[in-house]
Design a protein around this motif. Structure first.
Motif, PDB file in Angstrom:
ATOM      1  N   TYR A  46      15.356 -24.153  47.504  1.00 50.54           N
ATOM      2  CA  TYR A  46      14.114 -24.891  47.720  1.00 50.54           C
ATOM      3  C   TYR A  46      13.075 -24.051  48.456  1.00 50.54           C
ATOM      4  N   ASN A  47      13.507 -23.096  49.252  1.00 52.14           N
ATOM      5  CA  ASN A  47      12.566 -22.201  49.918  1.00 52.14           C
ATOM      6  C   ASN A  47      11.832 -21.354  48.877  1.00 52.14           C
ATOM      7  N   ILE A  48      12.566 -20.839  47.910  1.00 55.88           N
ATOM      8  CA  ILE A  48      11.948 -20.023  46.849  1.00 55.88           C
ATOM      9  C   ILE A  48      11.043 -20.899  45.986  1.00 55.88           C
ATOM     10  N   ILE A  49      11.513 -22.098  45.630  1.00 55.27           N
ATOM     11  CA  ILE A  49      10.693 -23.017  44.834  1.00 55.27           C
ATOM     12  C   ILE A  49       9.386 -23.326  45.561  1.00 55.27           C
ATOM     13  N   GLY A  50       9.454 -23.499  46.869  1.00 51.21           N
ATOM     14  CA  GLY A  50       8.257 -23.806  47.647  1.00 51.21           C
ATOM     15  C   GLY A  50       7.323 -22.627  47.828  1.00 51.21           C
ATOM     16  N   LYS A  96      25.605 -10.131  41.859  1.00 51.14           N
ATOM     17  CA  LYS A  96      26.061 -11.522  41.803  1.00 51.14           C
ATOM     18  C   LYS A  96      25.043 -12.380  42.549  1.00 51.14           C
ATOM     19  N   VAL A  97      24.657 -13.510  41.938  1.00 52.53           N
ATOM     20  CA  VAL A  97      23.663 -14.389  42.539  1.00 52.53           C
ATOM     21  C   VAL A  97      24.280 -15.761  42.806  1.00 52.53           C
ATOM     22  N   ILE A  98      24.058 -16.262  44.017  1.00 55.30           N
ATOM     23  CA  ILE A  98      24.478 -17.608  44.394  1.00 55.30           C
ATOM     24  C   ILE A  98      23.239 -18.336  44.895  1.00 55.30           C
ATOM     25  N   ILE A  99      22.936 -19.489  44.294  1.00 54.89           N
ATOM     26  CA  ILE A  99      21.769 -20.275  44.693  1.00 54.89           C
ATOM     27  C   ILE A  99      22.256 -21.472  45.498  1.00 54.89           C
ATOM     28  N   ILE A 100      21.640 -21.701  46.640  1.00 57.30           N
ATOM     29  CA  ILE A 100      22.024 -22.802  47.514  1.00 57.30           C
ATOM     30  C   ILE A 100      20.852 -23.773  47.635  1.00 57.30           C
ATOM     31  N   PHE A 101      21.130 -25.058  47.334  1.00 55.52           N
ATOM     32  CA  PHE A 101      20.129 -26.117  47.455  1.00 55.52           C
ATOM     33  C   PHE A 101      20.565 -27.101  48.536  1.00 55.52           C
ATOM     34  N   ASP A 102      19.602 -27.605  49.303  1.00 58.00           N
ATOM     35  CA  ASP A 102      19.876 -28.628  50.310  1.00 58.00           C
ATOM     36  C   ASP A 102      20.252 -29.936  49.633  1.00 58.00           C
ATOM     37  N   ALA A 103      21.202 -30.665  50.226  1.00 55.27           N
ATOM     38  CA  ALA A 103      21.652 -31.944  49.670  1.00 55.27           C
ATOM     39  C   ALA A 103      20.598 -33.034  49.821  1.00 55.27           C
ATOM     40  N   HIS A 104      19.716 -32.920  50.804  1.00 56.71           N
ATOM     41  CA  HIS A 104      18.770 -34.014  51.031  1.00 56.71           C
ATOM     42  C   HIS A 104      17.836 -34.244  49.840  1.00 56.71           C
ATOM     43  N   LYS A 159      28.310 -30.192  46.075  1.00 57.30           N
ATOM     44  CA  LYS A 159      29.000 -29.778  44.850  1.00 57.30           C
ATOM     45  C   LYS A 159      28.702 -28.324  44.566  1.00 57.30           C
ATOM     46  N   LYS A 160      29.591 -27.748  43.775  1.00 57.54           N
ATOM     47  CA  LYS A 160      29.436 -26.359  43.364  1.00 57.54           C
ATOM     48  C   LYS A 160      29.499 -26.338  41.837  1.00 57.54           C
ATOM     49  N   TYR A 161      28.553 -25.674  41.215  1.00 56.19           N
ATOM     50  CA  TYR A 161      28.501 -25.567  39.758  1.00 56.19           C
ATOM     51  C   TYR A 161      28.466 -24.099  39.356  1.00 56.19           C
ATOM     52  N   ASN A 162      28.848 -23.848  38.144  1.00 57.34           N
ATOM     53  CA  ASN A 162      28.625 -22.534  37.550  1.00 57.34           C
ATOM     54  C   ASN A 162      27.777 -22.771  36.312  1.00 57.34           C
ATOM     55  N   ILE A 196      26.016 -22.152  41.721  1.00 61.45           N
ATOM     56  CA  ILE A 196      24.964 -22.997  42.266  1.00 61.45           C
ATOM     57  C   ILE A 196      25.625 -23.992  43.202  1.00 61.45           C
ATOM     58  N   ILE A 197      25.172 -24.005  44.445  1.00 65.65           N
ATOM     59  CA  ILE A 197      25.791 -24.851  45.458  1.00 65.65           C
ATOM     60  C   ILE A 197      24.774 -25.864  45.968  1.00 65.65           C
ATOM     61  N   TYR A 198      25.175 -27.149  45.966  1.00 65.16           N
ATOM     62  CA  TYR A 198      24.419 -28.196  46.638  1.00 65.16           C
ATOM     63  C   TYR A 198      25.189 -28.514  47.908  1.00 65.16           C
ATOM     64  N   THR A 199      24.529 -28.436  49.048  1.00 70.97           N
ATOM     65  CA  THR A 199      25.211 -28.633  50.324  1.00 70.97           C
ATOM     66  C   THR A 199      25.680 -30.079  50.483  1.00 70.97           C
ATOM     67  N   ARG A 200      26.576 -30.280  51.442  1.00 69.41           N
ATOM     68  CA  ARG A 200      27.034 -31.639  51.756  1.00 69.41           C
ATOM     69  C   ARG A 200      25.893 -32.407  52.401  1.00 69.41           C
ATOM     70  N   GLU A 201      26.097 -33.707  52.525  1.00 63.88           N
ATOM     71  CA  GLU A 201      25.084 -34.640  53.040  1.00 63.88           C
ATOM     72  C   GLU A 201      24.387 -34.169  54.322  1.00 63.88           C
ATOM     73  N   ASN A 202      25.108 -33.799  55.340  1.00 61.54           N
ATOM     74  CA  ASN A 202      24.496 -33.417  56.619  1.00 61.54           C
ATOM     75  C   ASN A 202      24.531 -31.913  56.866  1.00 61.54           C
ATOM     76  N   GLU A 203      24.479 -31.143  55.810  1.00 54.20           N
ATOM     77  CA  GLU A 203      24.507 -29.689  55.924  1.00 54.20           C
ATOM     78  C   GLU A 203      23.244 -29.129  55.288  1.00 54.20           C
ATOM     79  N   THR A 204      22.585 -28.210  55.976  1.00 51.94           N
ATOM     80  CA  THR A 204      21.383 -27.599  55.409  1.00 51.94           C
ATOM     81  C   THR A 204      21.768 -26.362  54.594  1.00 51.94           C
ATOM     82  N   ALA A 205      20.847 -25.937  53.765  1.00 52.93           N
ATOM     83  CA  ALA A 205      21.070 -24.707  52.993  1.00 52.93           C
ATOM     84  C   ALA A 205      21.223 -23.531  53.951  1.00 52.93           C
TER      85      ALA A 205
END
Length: 170
Positions: free
Chosen positions: A10-14, A48-56, A63-66, A72-81
């Protein structure tokens, strides 16, 4: 030596103008476009690229996706990127692995730099992405040019006629 790029999604998107504009009316589309661009970056650079998105921004559990061979990682509920990136830097940083963090968050750059990661600003990554896109374009043109060449010593006009015959256009 292995190289890993951790991208604060989201930092890059912004920061990137084309993604920032798209985000205004289609956040999922902006995420997808970033993922596609980072897949190209990974394929071209070999990093190797890993993208991390905030759960909020996306409800549900972390969740983690390929996708496109990217993680691609979406953080847990109370965890920030930022928190997840810091954990990943600690986990992935080894003598034989160089870890980069792409974010324009100065505090995050400083913290991860302290853990041994190298930093890339969003602007720097966007510039590198432009170079990657130009490189891909050159490779495609070169590939297309190679397809048109023949081993027979004939003129371009004759080659075009033979190509039309081959396709059944004549």
């Amino acid at each position: 030596m292995g190289e890993i790029l951790l991208v604060d999604g989201y930092n890059i998107i912004g920061d990137w103008p084309e993604l920032k504009e798209l985000k205004q009316y289609d956040l999922a589309g902006a995420r997808d476009l970033l993922v596609e661009k980072m897949a190209e970056y990974q394929a071209y650079s070999g990093m190797k690229v890993i993208i991390i998105f905030d759960a909020h921004m996306v409800p549900g559990i972390g969740k983690k996706y390929n996708n496109y061979r990217l993680e691609i990682i979406y953080t847990r509920e109370n965890e920030t990127a930022d928190e997840r990136i810091e954990k990943l830097v600690k986990k992935l940083k080894r003598v034989d692995t160089r870890v980069y963090v792409a974010t324009s968050d100065f505090v995050e750059q400083s913290v991860t730099f302290g853990y041994g990661a190298l930093r890339k600003s969003a602007r720097e990554l966007r510039t590198e992405m432009g170079v990657v896109e130009q490189g891909i374009e050159r490779e495609v043109k070169k590939s297309k040019k190679r397809e048109k060449t023949t081993k027979l010593p004939i003129t371009d006009e004759m080659a075009e006629i033979f190509e039309k015959w081959r396709r059944g256009d004549m």
